[in-house]
Design a protein around this motif. Structure first.
Motif, PDB file in Angstrom:
ATOM      1  N   VAL B  20       0.872  -1.171   0.000  1.00 31.84           N
ATOM      2  CA  VAL B  20       0.000   0.000   0.000  1.00 31.84           C
ATOM      3  C   VAL B  20       0.911   1.223   0.000  1.00 31.84           C
ATOM      4  O   VAL B  20       1.833   1.324   0.795  1.00 31.84           O
ATOM      5  CB  VAL B  20      -0.911   0.011   1.248  1.00 31.84           C
ATOM      6  CG1 VAL B  20      -1.671   1.322   1.332  1.00 31.84           C
ATOM      7  CG2 VAL B  20      -1.879  -1.156   1.195  1.00 31.84           C
ATOM      8  N   VAL B  23      -1.965   5.654   0.649  1.00 33.73           N
ATOM      9  CA  VAL B  23      -3.405   5.723   0.398  1.00 33.73           C
ATOM     10  C   VAL B  23      -4.061   6.751   1.325  1.00 33.73           C
ATOM     11  O   VAL B  23      -3.918   6.676   2.543  1.00 33.73           O
ATOM     12  CB  VAL B  23      -4.065   4.342   0.592  1.00 33.73           C
ATOM     13  CG1 VAL B  23      -5.580   4.478   0.690  1.00 33.73           C
ATOM     14  CG2 VAL B  23      -3.710   3.418  -0.561  1.00 33.73           C
ATOM     15  N   LYS B  43      -6.365  -3.923  -0.969  1.00 38.36           N
ATOM     16  CA  LYS B  43      -7.603  -3.586  -0.246  1.00 38.36           C
ATOM     17  C   LYS B  43      -7.555  -4.086   1.199  1.00 38.36           C
ATOM     18  O   LYS B  43      -7.792  -3.328   2.140  1.00 38.36           O
ATOM     19  CB  LYS B  43      -8.829  -4.223  -0.942  1.00 38.36           C
ATOM     20  CG  LYS B  43      -9.031  -3.815  -2.383  1.00 38.36           C
ATOM     21  CD  LYS B  43     -10.374  -4.303  -2.914  1.00 38.36           C
ATOM     22  CE  LYS B  43     -10.498  -5.816  -2.983  1.00 38.36           C
ATOM     23  NZ  LYS B  43      -9.702  -6.459  -4.026  1.00 38.36           N
ATOM     24  N   THR B  46      -5.004  -2.256   3.279  1.00 34.89           N
ATOM     25  CA  THR B  46      -5.481  -0.909   3.623  1.00 34.89           C
ATOM     26  C   THR B  46      -6.497  -0.966   4.762  1.00 34.89           C
ATOM     27  O   THR B  46      -6.376  -0.231   5.755  1.00 34.89           O
ATOM     28  CB  THR B  46      -6.142  -0.247   2.392  1.00 34.89           C
ATOM     29  OG1 THR B  46      -5.194  -0.218   1.325  1.00 34.89           O
ATOM     30  CG2 THR B  46      -6.593   1.163   2.717  1.00 34.89           C
ATOM     31  N   ILE B 208      -8.793   1.028  -6.047  1.00 33.88           N
ATOM     32  CA  ILE B 208      -7.416   0.834  -5.592  1.00 33.88           C
ATOM     33  C   ILE B 208      -6.695   0.007  -6.647  1.00 33.88           C
ATOM     34  O   ILE B 208      -7.203  -1.035  -7.063  1.00 33.88           O
ATOM     35  CB  ILE B 208      -7.370   0.058  -4.257  1.00 33.88           C
ATOM     36  CG1 ILE B 208      -8.228   0.738  -3.203  1.00 33.88           C
ATOM     37  CG2 ILE B 208      -5.948  -0.118  -3.774  1.00 33.88           C
ATOM     38  CD1 ILE B 208      -7.596   1.893  -2.531  1.00 33.88           C
TER      39      ILE B 208
END
Lengths: 627, 251
Positions: B20, B23, B43, B46, B208
């Protein structure tokens, strides 16, 4: 079309079996290649080194001693293969039968393939070198005998591997039901305790040398074959085939669903957060067959170990069955947190609850009643040394209740989530070596928590009891607090470890490898040798001294002048603790603060470039700064 | 009213791979927020960082203004989480899980019992009264997970793939519950790779891709005049290119 379908089957069955076997062996090799590094690699290395020493010892026997000694040595190897996996949680399961269940392989072919894969590994190689003793024995007899040694070695090694596979398979089957789990626990505990007390049996049966039995055990058949007994060689081959068939049968039963206890549920009475934690934990204790097995094993071990000398009419060890049970129970449950797997996320998402205290209380309520009953009951039978017993009881219970959470959190070996475990119920983690190491560490640490009270009680009698109470309560409180703090500060890292099944390129193993060689050596010496002065030469010697038993050949202190005995035994304890401390000190060096330790856990790349290294070593401190 | 969930520059590396990469998202209070992305887009990582299950290498996450890492107690009391693929206390029945977790949250026993009863009934888990969670099917596991997320009446739900492996009937039940939750003033963040589902449920969406936010905003802002699927495919990949048919399957 028909051609295409039959084409793959045109090869002879033997070729197909061989192809399967070779493929599986190569898979195993690939897995081993990937798991050479890290902590697991270190553990493996220790195991190989230890096995190598044993193998050399066996070879030395084959060169210098009579064949009886060699036969006895192979009996021990067989026993190791038989019991090792049972004690250490399921043996080698790098390739699981479940992995191949969709391929539709016939059971025999699957078993042969897995057997071939089982030969790829360190334990078989070590055993093979020990079995070279057969060749030595053959050479000592003549050329023909040396030639016979070759098939004998192959068949004998196959026997070792198969015996271990069949034992695990049979146990897995037993562990599907509660009765089986408890029965297996009783039997395993009795066998292991019996081994620990084997001298009692030798003494009782008046055996002074090597018992003749070793020639009749299958472990001796290879040696008999080398000596020219071809029937033994044939029998070995037949036995191997029988075991292979048995194993294949067990494998085909293993892939079936596990039976889970589905009796009516007890009504829930808990009404507070702590009550809920204890109830949650206690229900798991009574329902999880693995935990059933662990506790029964510990109890059976303690009772059998204490009762074995009764065969000689000596009841002096009987009252220690309770304390031994406590130590063994702690050792068996040293993977407390790992057993729940990623369910840890719920603990992390429920702030405010004191997870560790609840687990400590649940552990105590599962173990204490039995421990007290056994200790008091057996103490009454033998009129046992009450001050010592009553001092050890609280000291060990408190010590164990403190150490179980702290060790299972600090030394977390990622467990497999309960619903994702394979057909082998003993197998609760992919990292079996890690679990075994943890169990031994726990054995040592819990025994150590009983030492102060034990020594005081042995010296001054009843004064030991308050000491035991004090150290017990302190261990429970302090170690529990330590565990709780660690759970709070490192919760996400622990969860990550569980999730990925790996120590997030983490803490100890990585840091260990980063240590300078000299420090690694210091750590290995500390951890490797600390146990010997601390336990047998220190604590056990103290117990013997306290009981006035001075004829135990292994204990240095019993050889000393009366005035020096206690000093030597206590000196040994100090030496052991110092060695452990030295090891700990050596590996703790690089992590100056908890914050940097957390950073290392979440930042796998220690060899990163400066740009990437900078945020890793600085930023995570910010979120950990609690208000 | 501020954001229900605010992510600022969340970053996580696993070894060489940046899972990640910075974000930042704003989930307005009262919104139904969909997080879409391919497998491995980041995903789950996150969301894990957003709720405090994974420590970020960099960045912050706030739930209704409470920092997840500096004031976890307050933040975690406001959120209900359904993670993907994590274990439960496996050797408890559904009712026992809910009762004990409720008590651990500090709820009074009577409340816990009532909520557990209602949740089990609504999610049709009450028939499996004597079944331990370890024996649950995948769909049942999702449902008991959702029940634990709802139990303490949080104001924000963070759900990782809540509809995966759930049968259509149960999915309809769950959708009704979630819509009711939002209608009652709650906020939801869910991840999915089923575009139709996100379009059907959500009013906000973020795409994403490769650990970064490729697009974020209201559903209409992100998809423009097209379907979400078309927008998504355009944002994260090029269809048809380099995909060859498996010739041996058709011969």
């Amino acid at each position: 079309m028909a051609d295409q379908l039959t084409a793959p089957r045109a090869a002879s069955p033997a070729t197909t079996v061989a192809a399967t076997a070779v493929t599986m062996a190569r898979m195993k090799l690939a897995v081993l290649r990937h798991s050479r590094t890290g902590q697991q690699g270190q553990m493996t290395l220790t195991g190989v080194a230890l096995g190598g020493v044993l193998a050399l010892g066996t070879l030395w026997l084959s060169v210098t001693q009579s064949p009886e000694m060699l036969a006895a040595a192979y009996a021990v190897w067989l026993l190791g293969w038989l019991l090792g996996p049972v004690i250490m949680g399921g043996g080698d399961e790098t390739l699981k039968p479940e992995h191949f269940s969709l391929l539709g392989l016939p059971p025999r072919r699957l078993a042969t393939g897995l057997l071939m894969a089982a030969f790829v590994g360190f334990a078989p190689v070590v055993s093979l070198s020990a079995l070279l003793g057969l060749l030595v024995a053959g050479v000592r007899l003549g050329a023909g005998n040396a030639l016979l040694a070759v098939p004998a070695i192959v068949l004998q090694l196959t026997l070792f591997v198969l015996v271990s596979k069949v034992a695990v398979g049979a146990l897995s089957l037993a562990l599907r039901s509660r009765v089986g789990a408890i029965g297996a626990g009783v039997i395993n505990g009795a066998i292991v305790a019996g081994l620990g007390q084997i001298w009692v049996f030798f003494w009782a049966f008046g055996e002074t040398g090597v018992p003749g039995l070793v020639w009749w055990l299958p472990s001796g058949w290879g040696l008999r074959a080398v000596e020219g007994d071809l029937v033994a060689l044939a029998a070995l081959a037949v036995l191997d085939l029988l075991l292979l068939g048995l194993w294949a049968a067990l494998l085909s039963r293993r892939t079936g669903a596990r039976r889970v206890n589905a009796r009516p549920r007890r009504p829930m009475t808990a009404s507070t957060a702590n009550g809920a934690l204890i109830a949650k934990e206690l229900r798991t204790w009574s329902r999880d067959l693995v935990r059933n097995h662990q506790l029964t094993f510990a109890l059976s071990y303690g009772v059998c170990f204490g009762a074995a000398p009764l065969i000689l009419g000596w009841n002096g060890m009987l009252p220690y069955a309770g304390p031994i049970f406590i130590v063994m129970a702690a050792s068996m449950t040293s993977s407390l947190y790992a057993m729940d797997g990623t369910a840890l996320w719920l603990t992390l998402m429920t702030p405010g609850a004191t997870d560790v205290r609840g687990r400590q209380l649940a552990w105590l309520s599962a173990v204490t009643p039995v421990a007290v009953l056994v200790t008091v009951g057996f103490g009454a039978i033998s009129g046992g040394p009450w001050p010592l017993l009553l001092a050890l009881l609280p000291a060990l219970l408190g010590g164990a209740a403190g150490l179980v959470p702290v060790v299972s959190i600090y030394g977390l070996v990622p467990g497999t989530d309960p619903h994702k475990r394979g057909g082998n119920p003993l197998r609760i983690s992919e990292d079996n070596n890690g679990l075994t190491g943890l169990a031994y560490l726990m054995l040592a640490l819990v025994a150590a928590t009983g030492a102060p009270a034990g020594i005081v009680a042995a010296q001054y009698g009843w004064a030991g009891v308050p000491v035991g109470l004090a150290t017990g309560v302190w261990c429970w409180w302090f170690l529990g607090r330590l565990a709780e703090a660690r759970l709070r500060s490192h919760g996400p890292e622990l969860l990550h470890t569980m999730r990925t099944g790996r120590k997030a390129a983490s803490s100890r193993s990585k840091r260990f490898e980063d240590l300078p060689k000299s420090k690694q050596t210091v750590a290995w010496i500390g951890f490797g040798l600390g146990a010997i002065p601390l336990f047998p030469q220190g604590i056990v010697a103290c117990v013997f001294l306290a009981n006035g038993q001075l004829n135990h050949s292994w204990f240095l202190a019993t050889y000393m002048e009366p005035g020096l005995r206690w000093s030597v035994a206590i000196g040994m304890i100090v030496l052991g603790v110092a060695l452990y401390g030295m090891g700990l000190y050596a590996i703790r060096q690089p992590s100056a603060t908890p914050e940097t330790a957390a950073t290392e856990t979440s930042a796998p790349e220690t060899t990163a470039t400066p740009e990437t290294a900078t945020p890793e070593t600085t930023t995570p401190e910010a979120p950990t700064k609690a208000p | 009213m501020g954001d229900a969930l605010e992510l600022m520059g969340l970053t996580k590396r696993f070894g060489e791979k940046v899972a990640v990469d910075g974000v930042s998202l704003h989930v307005p209070a009262g919104s139904f927020y969909g997080l879409v992305g391919q497998n491995g887009a980041g995903k789950t990582t996150t969301l894990s960082m957003a709720v405090g299950l994974l420590r970020p290498d960099d960045g912050h996450a706030k739930i209704f203004g409470q920092d997840v890492w500096s004031s976890p107690e307050q933040a975690k009391a406001l959120v209900g989480v359904l993670p993907d693929g994590l274990a439960m206390p496996e050797r408890l029945t559904g009712r026992e899980v809910l009762t004990y977790l409720g008590l651990l949250r500090g709820l009074p026993k009577a409340t816990v019992e009532q909520r557990a009863r209602e949740l089990l009934a609504v999610l049709e888990l009450d028939e499996a009264e004597k079944t331990l969670v370890i024996e649950y099917s995948t769909g049942m596991r999702k449902k008991i997970g959702l029940a634990t997320a709802l139990l303490h009446a949080p104001r924000l739900l963070v759900l990782d793939e809540p509809f995966e492996a759930v049968d259509p009937v149960s999915a309809a039940t769950i959708k009704t519950i979630l819509r009711g939750f939002v209608a009652g003033g709650g906020s939801i963040v869910l991840s999915s790779h089923v575009m139709a589902l996100v379009e059907q449920l959500c009013d906000h969406v973020a795409v994403i891709d490769d650990g970064r936010v490729a697009a974020a905003g209201t559903l209409d802002e992100v998809r423009g005049g097209r379907t979400l699927e078309d927008t998504f495919v355009e944002l994260v990949g090029t269809p048809g290119d380099g995909v060859e048919e498996l010739s041996w399957l058709t011969s």
